[in-house]
Design a protein around this motif. Structure first.
Motif, mmCIF file in Angstrom:
data_model
loop_
_atom_site.group_PDB
_atom_site.id
_atom_site.type_symbol
_atom_site.label_atom_id
_atom_site.label_comp_id
_atom_site.label_asym_id
_atom_site.label_seq_id
_atom_site.Cartn_x
_atom_site.Cartn_y
_atom_site.Cartn_z
ATOM 1 N N LYS A 1 0.824 -1.223 0.000
ATOM 2 C CA LYS A 1 0.000 0.000 0.000
ATOM 3 C C LYS A 1 0.855 1.268 0.000
ATOM 4 O O LYS A 1 0.382 2.345 -0.359
ATOM 5 N N LEU A 2 2.106 1.133 0.414
ATOM 6 C CA LEU A 2 2.974 2.309 0.527
ATOM 7 C C LEU A 2 3.495 2.787 -0.826
ATOM 8 O O LEU A 2 3.998 3.897 -0.945
ATOM 9 N N LEU A 3 3.372 1.925 -1.830
ATOM 10 C CA LEU A 3 3.877 2.311 -3.154
ATOM 11 C C LEU A 3 3.186 3.584 -3.644
ATOM 12 O O LEU A 3 3.840 4.504 -4.154
ATOM 13 N N ASP A 4 1.867 3.650 -3.481
ATOM 14 C CA ASP A 4 1.122 4.831 -3.938
ATOM 15 C C ASP A 4 1.629 6.098 -3.255
ATOM 16 O O ASP A 4 1.752 7.152 -3.885
ATOM 17 N N THR A 5 1.906 6.003 -1.961
ATOM 18 C CA THR A 5 2.407 7.154 -1.206
ATOM 19 C C THR A 5 3.735 7.628 -1.784
ATOM 20 O O THR A 5 3.962 8.828 -1.971
ATOM 21 N N ALA A 6 4.607 6.654 -2.067
ATOM 22 C CA ALA A 6 5.924 7.010 -2.601
ATOM 23 C C ALA A 6 5.778 7.639 -3.977
ATOM 24 O O ALA A 6 6.399 8.670 -4.266
ATOM 25 N N VAL A 7 4.962 7.023 -4.818
ATOM 26 C CA VAL A 7 4.793 7.523 -6.186
ATOM 27 C C VAL A 7 4.243 8.955 -6.153
ATOM 28 O O VAL A 7 4.694 9.827 -6.905
ATOM 29 N N ALA A 8 3.298 9.210 -5.241
ATOM 30 C CA ALA A 8 2.702 10.549 -5.141
ATOM 31 C C ALA A 8 3.735 11.598 -4.717
ATOM 32 O O ALA A 8 3.590 12.782 -5.015
ATOM 33 N N ASP B 1 9.058 -7.122 1.658
ATOM 34 C CA ASP B 1 10.157 -6.646 0.809
ATOM 35 C C ASP B 1 9.639 -6.562 -0.615
ATOM 36 O O ASP B 1 9.161 -7.562 -1.146
ATOM 37 N N MET B 2 9.669 -5.387 -1.207
ATOM 38 C CA MET B 2 9.256 -5.265 -2.607
ATOM 39 C C MET B 2 10.021 -4.144 -3.294
ATOM 40 O O MET B 2 10.516 -3.225 -2.642
ATOM 41 N N THR B 3 10.122 -4.252 -4.604
ATOM 42 C CA THR B 3 10.745 -3.195 -5.395
ATOM 43 C C THR B 3 9.873 -2.902 -6.614
ATOM 44 O O THR B 3 9.411 -3.831 -7.280
ATOM 45 N N ARG B 4 9.671 -1.630 -6.863
ATOM 46 C CA ARG B 4 9.119 -1.210 -8.144
ATOM 47 C C ARG B 4 10.012 -0.089 -8.672
ATOM 48 O O ARG B 4 10.599 0.658 -7.891
ATOM 49 N N THR B 5 10.116 -0.030 -10.001
ATOM 50 C CA THR B 5 10.907 1.009 -10.640
ATOM 51 C C THR B 5 9.960 1.853 -11.478
ATOM 52 O O THR B 5 9.226 1.302 -12.312
ATOM 53 N N VAL B 6 9.925 3.140 -11.213
ATOM 54 C CA VAL B 6 9.051 4.039 -11.975
ATOM 55 C C VAL B 6 9.946 4.946 -12.819
ATOM 56 O O VAL B 6 11.170 4.997 -12.629
ATOM 57 N N HIS B 7 9.346 5.658 -13.767
ATOM 58 C CA HIS B 7 10.137 6.539 -14.627
ATOM 59 C C HIS B 7 9.577 7.955 -14.574
ATOM 60 O O HIS B 7 8.374 8.163 -14.742
ATOM 61 N N LEU C 1 4.917 -0.323 -16.313
ATOM 62 C CA LEU C 1 5.805 0.808 -16.003
ATOM 63 C C LEU C 1 4.985 2.054 -15.672
ATOM 64 O O LEU C 1 4.184 2.515 -16.499
ATOM 65 N N ILE C 2 5.177 2.547 -14.483
ATOM 66 C CA ILE C 2 4.510 3.788 -14.064
ATOM 67 C C ILE C 2 5.389 4.954 -14.509
ATOM 68 O O ILE C 2 6.579 5.015 -14.165
ATOM 69 N N THR C 3 4.817 5.849 -15.317
ATOM 70 C CA THR C 3 5.590 7.035 -15.712
ATOM 71 C C THR C 3 4.954 8.277 -15.080
ATOM 72 O O THR C 3 3.736 8.383 -14.985
ATOM 73 N N LEU C 4 5.805 9.186 -14.634
ATOM 74 C CA LEU C 4 5.310 10.345 -13.877
ATOM 75 C C LEU C 4 5.691 11.641 -14.585
ATOM 76 O O LEU C 4 6.714 11.700 -15.260
#
Ligand code: ZN
Ligand code: ZN
Length: 361
Positions: A153-160, A231-237, A358-361
């Motif tokens: 659930k923390l991924l959204d927080t980081a991406v934001a 433990d998880m990893t996502r890579t965004v661009h 791939l999440i692009t921002l």
């Protein structure tokens, strides 16, 4: 309820098989696994019939409340001295005392040597509890799942929080604050936010440097909940990825999915590693994959088995591992994608509920 006595019995059988009279468990996650004690200081003595948790006055209430299947001794002297006294006692004198070789310092070992009678030998034993811990029981799987769901659930927080000019550490701070607010005990390791050229360094953490206008951001993080790690990893661009960067991402995703496909009971961890590595080899990117494919996770963030090249460990139902191939092109950027999975009777269950598009921002 956790059957601590069964866990202790399993270790006692290994001891008996290897001809040892007693085992000093000094690594606290192992002591916790065997008797439930969550304190950070103490040790567990496992004998053929008796188990004794030795700790100090700070933990009197906690030990009495938590410890199962073992006597609790609140020692007035150092726990090691109390353990040596117990092992020297004539009624159950131990002649061959095993220690956790990976976890005891040379200094502590020589102190123990002086405390024990001359006739008692100290014998190194490796990874006995760690091997038992590889397979999670139903209760542990539930706790792991809870931690993984909270973590994801923390991924959204980081991406934001990611924007050009924002410090990597500020993104990590937002993520970690949200983790505590959501009930996490702590992070399972220092959060990695690796932006732009830093993404090419697999173990970059999170610096005061601002996120560049364009490039990958590797986010690797986890929480501890009820003792169990995620433990998880996502890579965004950030910005529009070039065709080269997009294909780098796609190849890592294919490698990660190939390794997931290979996870099933009976497969060796080396085969799982090779499944990821061969995809990268075909794309001529394998030289940039500089670490192993994954690791076990549980009470600790890095546990057995290691999912690494040539390793022979066979996967069994109940094992919980990460699958996390990555490529790191110096000066250009890096990509890592990591899920946690549980080995099931027929294959594996992907525990991490997060998209790999791939999440692009
Ligand atoms: Zn990770
Ligand atoms: Zn990992």
């Amino acid at each position: 309820m956790t059957d601590f006595r069964a866990r202790q019995q399993q270790i006692a059988y290994v001891l008996a098989d290897s001809g040892r009279d007693a085992f000093l468990v000094t690594h606290m996650p192992n002591a916790r696994y065997l008797c439930g004690f969550t304190g950070s200081s103490g040790l567990l003595v496992v004998g053929p019939r008796r188990r004794t948790l030795i700790t100090d006055g700070r933990y009197t209430g906690q030990a009495r409340q938590e410890v199962q299947g073992a006597n609790v001794v609140i020692a007035k002297v150092a726990a090691l001295a109390a353990a040596a006294a117990l092992l020297s006692d004539n009624r159950h004198s131990a002649l061959r005392v095993a220690i956790e070789a990976e976890h005891m310092t040379v200094a502590v070992r020589s102190r123990l040597r002086k405390l024990l009678p001359k006739k008692t030998s100290i014998q190194d034993l490796s990874s006995v509890v760690e091997r038992a811990r590889m397979k999670k029981d139903a209760q542990e799987l539930k706790l792991v799942r809870n931690a993984v769901v909270l973590g994801a659930k923390l991924l959204d927080t980081a991406v934001a929080a990611i924007r050009p000019g924002v410090a990597e550490a500020a993104v990590a701070a937002e993520l970690e604050y949200a983790a505590r607010r959501a009930g996490a005990q702590e992070m399972s390791f220092p959060t990695i936010v690796a932006a732009g050229p830093h993404s090419a360094m697999p173990h970059w953490r999170a610096s005061a440097r601002p996120i560049p206008r364009r490039g990958f951001v590797v986010l690797d993080f986890g929480v501890i909940l009820a003792g169990y790690c995620s433990d998880m990893t996502r890579t965004v661009h950030v910005g529009k990825p070039t065709a080269e960067m997009r294909s780098l991402y796609d190849v890592v995703r294919q490698a990660q999915e190939a390794a997931l496909e290979a996870v099933r009971p009976g497969a060796t961890v080396g085969e799982v590693d090779e499944a990821a590595r061969s995809v990268l080899r075909r794309a001529r990117l394998d030289k940039y994959f500089t670490h192993s494919t994954g690791h076990g996770v549980g009470l600790e963030i890095h546990e057995l088995p290691r999912i690494a090249r040539g390793e022979k460990q066979v996967l069994e139902p109940g094992m919980v591992i990460t699958i996390e191939p990555g490529v790191y092109v110096p000066g250009r950027g890096g990509v890592r994608i990591e899920d946690m999975v549980a080995v099931t009777a027929s294959g594996c269950e992907i525990l991490t509920p997060a998209t790999k598009d791939l999440i692009t921002l």
